[in-house]
Design a protein around this motif. Sequence first.
Motif, PDB file in Angstrom:
ATOM      1  N   THR A  66       0.810  -1.221   0.000  1.00 17.45           N
ATOM      2  CA  THR A  66       0.000   0.000   0.000  1.00 17.45           C
ATOM      3  C   THR A  66       0.844   1.272   0.000  1.00 17.45           C
ATOM      4  O   THR A  66       0.347   2.332  -0.376  1.00 17.45           O
ATOM      5  N   PHE A  67       2.081   1.194   0.410  1.00 15.35           N
ATOM      6  CA  PHE A  67       2.924   2.389   0.532  1.00 15.35           C
ATOM      7  C   PHE A  67       3.064   3.090  -0.826  1.00 15.35           C
ATOM      8  O   PHE A  67       3.604   2.528  -1.788  1.00 15.35           O
ATOM      9  N   GLY A  68       2.527   4.292  -0.919  1.00 15.41           N
ATOM     10  CA  GLY A  68       2.615   5.060  -2.153  1.00 15.41           C
ATOM     11  C   GLY A  68       1.742   4.567  -3.286  1.00 15.41           C
ATOM     12  O   GLY A  68       1.789   5.105  -4.392  1.00 15.41           O
ATOM     13  N   LYS A  69       0.907   3.555  -3.031  1.00 17.37           N
ATOM     14  CA  LYS A  69       0.062   3.001  -4.089  1.00 17.37           C
ATOM     15  C   LYS A  69      -1.222   3.817  -4.244  1.00 17.37           C
ATOM     16  O   LYS A  69      -1.661   4.510  -3.338  1.00 17.37           O
ATOM     17  N   ASN A  70      -1.802   3.729  -5.442  1.00 14.63           N
ATOM     18  CA  ASN A  70      -3.066   4.410  -5.713  1.00 14.63           C
ATOM     19  C   ASN A  70      -4.227   3.496  -5.346  1.00 14.63           C
ATOM     20  O   ASN A  70      -4.292   2.345  -5.776  1.00 14.63           O
ATOM     21  N   VAL A  71      -5.153   4.038  -4.544  1.00 18.73           N
ATOM     22  CA  VAL A  71      -6.325   3.280  -4.097  1.00 18.73           C
ATOM     23  C   VAL A  71      -7.587   4.062  -4.438  1.00 18.73           C
ATOM     24  O   VAL A  71      -7.640   5.274  -4.237  1.00 18.73           O
ATOM     25  N   VAL A  72      -8.583   3.367  -4.958  1.00 14.91           N
ATOM     26  CA  VAL A  72      -9.906   3.963  -5.154  1.00 14.91           C
ATOM     27  C   VAL A  72     -10.876   3.281  -4.197  1.00 14.91           C
ATOM     28  O   VAL A  72     -10.970   2.049  -4.174  1.00 14.91           O
ATOM     29  N   VAL A  73     -11.561   4.092  -3.388  1.00 17.70           N
ATOM     30  CA  VAL A  73     -12.626   3.600  -2.521  1.00 17.70           C
ATOM     31  C   VAL A  73     -13.948   4.087  -3.099  1.00 17.70           C
ATOM     32  O   VAL A  73     -14.188   5.292  -3.186  1.00 17.70           O
TER      33      VAL A  73
ATOM     34  N   ILE B 283     -11.676   8.952  -3.273  1.00 19.62           N
ATOM     35  CA  ILE B 283     -13.004   8.490  -2.857  1.00 19.62           C
ATOM     36  C   ILE B 283     -14.023   8.835  -3.939  1.00 19.62           C
ATOM     37  O   ILE B 283     -14.154   9.998  -4.328  1.00 19.62           O
ATOM     38  N   CYS B 284     -14.722   7.820  -4.411  1.00 19.00           N
ATOM     39  CA  CYS B 284     -15.802   8.014  -5.379  1.00 19.00           C
ATOM     40  C   CYS B 284     -17.123   7.643  -4.726  1.00 19.00           C
ATOM     41  O   CYS B 284     -17.148   6.956  -3.701  1.00 19.00           O
ATOM     42  N   HIS B 285     -18.234   8.089  -5.323  1.00 14.04           N
ATOM     43  CA  HIS B 285     -19.535   7.817  -4.726  1.00 14.04           C
ATOM     44  C   HIS B 285     -20.611   7.851  -5.808  1.00 14.04           C
ATOM     45  O   HIS B 285     -20.307   7.898  -6.999  1.00 14.04           O
ATOM     46  N   ARG B 286     -21.875   7.851  -5.373  1.00  8.81           N
ATOM     47  CA  ARG B 286     -22.976   7.687  -6.332  1.00  8.81           C
ATOM     48  C   ARG B 286     -23.102   8.845  -7.317  1.00  8.81           C
ATOM     49  O   ARG B 286     -23.749   8.702  -8.363  1.00  8.81           O
ATOM     50  N   HIS B 287     -22.513   9.982  -7.004  1.00 11.89           N
ATOM     51  CA  HIS B 287     -22.584  11.109  -7.917  1.00 11.89           C
ATOM     52  C   HIS B 287     -21.324  11.253  -8.789  1.00 11.89           C
ATOM     53  O   HIS B 287     -21.203  12.219  -9.546  1.00 11.89           O
TER      54      HIS B 287
ATOM     55  N   GLU C 178     -15.833   8.991 -15.088  1.00 17.18           N
ATOM     56  CA  GLU C 178     -14.825   9.442 -14.134  1.00 17.18           C
ATOM     57  C   GLU C 178     -14.433   8.303 -13.201  1.00 17.18           C
ATOM     58  O   GLU C 178     -13.249   8.135 -12.867  1.00 17.18           O
ATOM     59  N   LEU C 179     -15.410   7.524 -12.770  1.00 19.05           N
ATOM     60  CA  LEU C 179     -15.123   6.367 -11.933  1.00 19.05           C
ATOM     61  C   LEU C 179     -14.175   5.422 -12.651  1.00 19.05           C
ATOM     62  O   LEU C 179     -13.176   4.955 -12.083  1.00 19.05           O
ATOM     63  N   GLU C 180     -14.449   5.155 -13.921  1.00 21.30           N
ATOM     64  CA  GLU C 180     -13.580   4.286 -14.718  1.00 21.30           C
ATOM     65  C   GLU C 180     -12.187   4.883 -14.869  1.00 21.30           C
ATOM     66  O   GLU C 180     -11.180   4.170 -14.814  1.00 21.30           O
TER      67      GLU C 180
ATOM     68  N   ASP D  74     -13.217  -4.222 -17.461  1.00 16.54           N
ATOM     69  CA  ASP D  74     -12.524  -3.202 -18.241  1.00 16.54           C
ATOM     70  C   ASP D  74     -12.241  -1.941 -17.424  1.00 16.54           C
ATOM     71  O   ASP D  74     -11.650  -0.987 -17.922  1.00 16.54           O
ATOM     72  N   MET D  75     -12.640  -1.954 -16.153  1.00 17.34           N
ATOM     73  CA  MET D  75     -12.358  -0.830 -15.264  1.00 17.34           C
ATOM     74  C   MET D  75     -11.147  -1.093 -14.380  1.00 17.34           C
ATOM     75  O   MET D  75     -10.736  -0.229 -13.607  1.00 17.34           O
ATOM     76  N   ILE D  76     -10.581  -2.302 -14.463  1.00 18.23           N
ATOM     77  CA  ILE D  76      -9.529  -2.729 -13.547  1.00 18.23           C
ATOM     78  C   ILE D  76      -8.179  -2.803 -14.254  1.00 18.23           C
ATOM     79  O   ILE D  76      -8.072  -3.339 -15.354  1.00 18.23           O
ATOM     80  N   LYS D  77      -7.163  -2.259 -13.595  1.00 17.30           N
ATOM     81  CA  LYS D  77      -5.795  -2.366 -14.103  1.00 17.30           C
ATOM     82  C   LYS D  77      -5.282  -3.794 -13.909  1.00 17.30           C
ATOM     83  O   LYS D  77      -5.622  -4.452 -12.928  1.00 17.30           O
ATOM     84  N   GLN D  78      -4.458  -4.256 -14.827  1.00 16.65           N
ATOM     85  CA  GLN D  78      -3.902  -5.601 -14.736  1.00 16.65           C
ATOM     86  C   GLN D  78      -3.198  -5.801 -13.396  1.00 16.65           C
ATOM     87  O   GLN D  78      -2.378  -4.982 -12.982  1.00 16.65           O
ATOM     88  N   ASP D  79      -3.538  -6.900 -12.728  1.00 18.91           N
ATOM     89  CA  ASP D  79      -2.937  -7.318 -11.454  1.00 18.91           C
ATOM     90  C   ASP D  79      -3.310  -6.437 -10.269  1.00 18.91           C
ATOM     91  O   ASP D  79      -2.664  -6.503  -9.215  1.00 18.91           O
ATOM     92  N   ALA D  80      -4.321  -5.603 -10.407  1.00 19.37           N
ATOM     93  CA  ALA D  80      -4.778  -4.800  -9.272  1.00 19.37           C
ATOM     94  C   ALA D  80      -5.444  -5.700  -8.239  1.00 19.37           C
ATOM     95  O   ALA D  80      -5.900  -6.810  -8.537  1.00 19.37           O
ATOM     96  N   CYS D  81      -5.515  -5.208  -6.997  1.00 18.49           N
ATOM     97  CA  CYS D  81      -6.236  -5.895  -5.932  1.00 18.49           C
ATOM     98  C   CYS D  81      -7.655  -5.344  -5.886  1.00 18.49           C
ATOM     99  O   CYS D  81      -7.849  -4.125  -5.830  1.00 18.49           O
ATOM    100  N   VAL D  82      -8.644  -6.228  -5.905  1.00 20.28           N
ATOM    101  CA  VAL D  82     -10.048  -5.812  -5.906  1.00 20.28           C
ATOM    102  C   VAL D  82     -10.734  -6.374  -4.663  1.00 20.28           C
ATOM    103  O   VAL D  82     -10.788  -7.595  -4.482  1.00 20.28           O
ATOM    104  N   ILE D  83     -11.237  -5.481  -3.818  1.00 20.69           N
ATOM    105  CA  ILE D  83     -11.899  -5.887  -2.580  1.00 20.69           C
ATOM    106  C   ILE D  83     -13.361  -5.460  -2.641  1.00 20.69           C
ATOM    107  O   ILE D  83     -13.662  -4.274  -2.768  1.00 20.69           O
TER     108      ILE D  83
END
Length: 331
Positions: free
Chosen positions: A190-197, A229-233, A238-240, A262-271
């Motif tokens: 996670t150090f310095g990694k990009n995360v989308v919630v 942080i993304c949400h319903r609006h 933009e979310l993609e 098609d919204m996920i980068k190769q080898d990303a972690c998806v929770i």
Amino acid sequence: MIFYSRIFPLLARNALVFNKNVTIRSFNFVSVRPNPKIIDGKKIARDIQKELRVELDEWMGSGHRAPCLIAILVGDDPASEKYVQNKMIAAENIGIKSSTVKLSKTVSEEDVINKIKEYNENPDVDGILVQLPVPEHISERNVCNAVDPRKDVDGFHMTNVGKLAINMDTMVPATALGVIELIKRSQIKTFGKNVVVCGRSKNVGLPIAMLLHSDEKNECPGLEATVTICHRHTPPEELEFFTKRADIVISATGVVGLIKPDMIKQDACVIDVGITRITTEDGKSKLVGDVDFEGCFDVAGHITPVPGGVGPMTVAMLMSNTMKAAKALAL
């Protein structure tokens, strides 16, 4: 067969098993190991419960009583009843004393708060949770704020939320803790990694984001990630845009199929924190998440299933919070 070959690569090597023209005597059984891509929340939750059992035994061995957890259930929602039952079973497995207090769906907000105060003042009770949602005539915020912050094992009291915001040691919402523990125990960097919630609820999305983005040197250590942080609006395009650049995507919206391959980068972690009960074409009931699991499986480096991912971790971390509360109250 395509799905099974993705999940169980060893079975793919024995694909003739699925050929109706091959007799049962013509193949050898193989030992199938779990696919390392799948983050097994059930197994990790079991490990945590075993660790808590050892901790509790040591605690009682030093002369303390077993921790006590009270769950308050308002109304008769079947899903809420099931969630509370799972929590009580986990408590029993660990050795935590627990009890469920059931109140009518017509009970007044004042009566619910008075019941909470009763357990606030009981020195033999360490943890209190009010199962959400509550009926519409009751204020969720008032009920959560009625719980003694020291006994607030859900981490929903405004004092605990405020402490988390400034990185103080506090009661952290169990689902957020569960997500963080999955990431840590799966050795996801996670150090310095990009995360989308995806999701900004004060009980799930926001605390996950706060824990991920903050400094590891804080009293409540963070994971040093760069968080969006993304949400319903958030517009779909933009979310993609954000998810395609993320090393970790965490979705907690309750929107079925929101996260597509098609919204996920190769080898990303998806929770996948989402959980929705749907009716399938054959009329059966099924639990699904926010993520197109089968589609995203081919792209992701790690991925959680629904069910069996974040859900069991929420229960395990609730037990961890109960143990933490008992120790703090004993000081």
